[in-house]
Design a protein around this motif. Structure first.
Motif, short mmCIF file in Angstrom:
data_model
loop_
_atom_site.label_atom_id
_atom_site.label_comp_id
_atom_site.label_asym_id
_atom_site.label_seq_id
_atom_site.Cartn_x
_atom_site.Cartn_y
_atom_site.Cartn_z
N GLY A 149 0.82 -1.20 0.00
CA GLY A 149 0.00 0.00 0.00
C GLY A 149 0.85 1.25 0.00
N THR A 150 0.20 2.38 0.15
CA THR A 150 0.89 3.67 0.14
C THR A 150 1.62 3.87 1.47
OG1 THR A 150 -0.98 4.84 1.11
CG2 THR A 150 -0.95 4.60 -1.30
N PRO A 151 2.55 4.81 1.53
CA PRO A 151 3.19 5.11 2.82
C PRO A 151 2.16 5.46 3.91
CG PRO A 151 4.44 6.11 1.06
CD PRO A 151 3.20 5.55 0.43
N ARG A 152 1.10 6.19 3.54
CA ARG A 152 0.08 6.52 4.52
C ARG A 152 -0.61 5.27 5.05
NH1 ARG A 152 -5.19 7.53 5.80
NH2 ARG A 152 -5.70 9.59 6.71
N GLU A 153 -0.93 4.34 4.15
CA GLU A 153 -1.60 3.11 4.57
C GLU A 153 -0.69 2.28 5.48
OE1 GLU A 153 -4.51 2.41 0.68
OE2 GLU A 153 -2.47 1.60 0.70
N ARG A 154 0.58 2.24 5.16
CA ARG A 154 1.51 1.48 5.99
C ARG A 154 1.70 2.15 7.35
NH1 ARG A 154 6.45 1.46 3.84
NH2 ARG A 154 6.01 2.77 2.04
N LEU A 155 1.71 3.48 7.36
CA LEU A 155 1.81 4.19 8.63
C LEU A 155 0.57 3.95 9.48
CD1 LEU A 155 3.23 6.11 10.55
CD2 LEU A 155 2.37 8.04 9.19
N LYS A 156 -0.59 3.95 8.83
CA LYS A 156 -1.82 3.67 9.58
C LYS A 156 -1.80 2.25 10.14
CE LYS A 156 -6.86 3.69 9.39
NZ LYS A 156 -8.08 4.02 8.60
N ASN A 157 -1.35 1.29 9.34
CA ASN A 157 -1.24 -0.09 9.83
C ASN A 157 -0.34 -0.17 11.06
OD1 ASN A 157 -2.87 -1.00 7.76
ND2 ASN A 157 -1.18 -1.73 6.49
N ALA A 158 0.77 0.57 11.00
CA ALA A 158 1.71 0.58 12.13
C ALA A 158 1.05 1.15 13.37
CB ALA A 158 2.95 1.38 11.76
N LEU A 159 0.30 2.23 13.22
CA LEU A 159 -0.37 2.85 14.37
C LEU A 159 -1.43 1.92 14.95
CD1 LEU A 159 -0.76 6.52 13.08
CD2 LEU A 159 0.89 5.66 14.75
N VAL A 160 -2.14 1.21 14.08
CA VAL A 160 -3.14 0.25 14.56
C VAL A 160 -2.48 -0.84 15.40
CG1 VAL A 160 -4.71 -1.59 13.81
CG2 VAL A 160 -4.85 0.68 12.76
N GLU A 161 -1.33 -1.33 14.96
CA GLU A 161 -0.63 -2.36 15.74
C GLU A 161 -0.17 -1.81 17.09
OE1 GLU A 161 -0.59 -5.44 15.25
OE2 GLU A 161 -1.41 -5.44 13.22
N VAL A 162 0.24 -0.55 17.12
CA VAL A 162 0.61 0.07 18.40
C VAL A 162 -0.61 0.12 19.32
CG1 VAL A 162 1.32 2.23 19.50
CG2 VAL A 162 2.53 1.40 17.49
N GLY A 163 -1.76 0.47 18.76
CA GLY A 163 -2.99 0.51 19.56
C GLY A 163 -3.36 -0.86 20.11
N ARG A 164 -3.19 -1.89 19.30
CA ARG A 164 -3.49 -3.25 19.75
C ARG A 164 -2.53 -3.67 20.87
NH1 ARG A 164 -4.05 -5.60 13.62
NH2 ARG A 164 -6.27 -5.13 13.29
N PHE A 165 -1.27 -3.32 20.71
CA PHE A 165 -0.29 -3.67 21.74
C PHE A 165 -0.61 -2.94 23.05
CE2 PHE A 165 4.05 -2.98 23.65
CZ PHE A 165 4.25 -4.30 24.02
N ALA A 166 -0.96 -1.67 22.94
CA ALA A 166 -1.34 -0.91 24.14
C ALA A 166 -2.54 -1.55 24.82
CB ALA A 166 -1.65 0.54 23.76
N LEU A 167 -3.47 -2.05 24.03
CA LEU A 167 -4.65 -2.71 24.60
C LEU A 167 -4.23 -3.93 25.42
CD1 LEU A 167 -7.73 -2.96 24.79
CD2 LEU A 167 -7.68 -4.27 22.66
N GLY A 168 -3.34 -4.73 24.86
CA GLY A 168 -2.88 -5.91 25.58
C GLY A 168 -2.05 -5.58 26.81
#
Length: 209
Positions: free
Chosen positions: A78-97
């Motif tokens: 995907g685009t750099p923006r899409e990859r950055l969003k994916n990265a932020l989502v993973e950070v959010g999931r990790f914070a949840l755990g």
């Protein structure tokens, strides 16, 4: 000296994960870990030596698992923006755990406990380096392209982490409602996959992406 892995140390680390989620770092007790794992304290000390070394091993393993998911999301294309969003989502999931564990770690760092700060600075920064690379790729298209990279990181990552951690603190302290809203409803928004994805989108739009 590190001991060879076995079923015993795996059971101890599994029990440690459960107790970290329930009690946090400061509330975790070696005897309770051993009781839950069905292992005597002698074997605990044989494999890990001390509570501090045990916590280091468990948290490092949890972070390594997060980084596997994080890298998979970032490399999904995907685009750099899409990859950055994916990265932020993973950070959010990790914070949840980590929502019941991380506040204790931050408290230890705030109180000057060197071990907590050293562990966090050595073991919990790899994802920041990856996000920095992605943010640098996206910066020319952002509304803050004249700002420094640390400014961008400070605008992106806290949005993914702090709502979850605050929700975890309220959950841990038995808060039932906030601002007239039941905590369960707030958690449903903050802790859900949709909520995490929406915050990632808000973070990106906040810097004009």
């Amino acid at each position: 000296m590190a001991r060879p892995a076995s079923g015993t140390d795996i059971k101890l680390k599994a029990a440690g994960r459960e107790l970290l989620r329930e009690k946090g770092i400061t509330g975790l007790a070696v005897r309770e870990v051993c009781r839950r794992a069905g292992v005597n304290t002698g074997m605990f000390h044989y494999y890990f030596g001390s509570k501090e070394d045990f916590l280091h091993a468990v948290l490092k393993e949890m972070y390594a698992e997060f980084m596997l998911n994080f890298k998979a999301g970032v490399s999904a294309g995907g685009t750099p923006r899409e990859r950055l969003k994916n990265a932020l989502v993973e950070v959010g999931r990790f914070a949840l755990g980590m929502r019941k564990t991380a506040p204790m770690m931050f408290a230890d760092m705030a109180h000057g406990k060197k071990e907590a700060f050293t562990f966090a600075s050595v073991n919990l920064t790899e994802h920041v380096r990856h996000i920095s690379v992605l943010a640098e790729e996206c910066r020319p298209a952002s509304a803050v392209k004249e700002r420094s990279l640390p400014f961008l990181i400070a605008a992106l990552i806290p949005v993914m982490i702090f709502p979850v951690l605050i929700g975890g603190i309220m959950e841990r302290n038995g808060v039932k409602a906030l601002g007239g809203l039941p905590l369960e409803k707030i958690k449903g928004e903050i802790f859900s996959e949709d909520g995490i994805a929406e915050r990632a989108e808000i973070a990106l739009r906040g810097i004009g992406l």
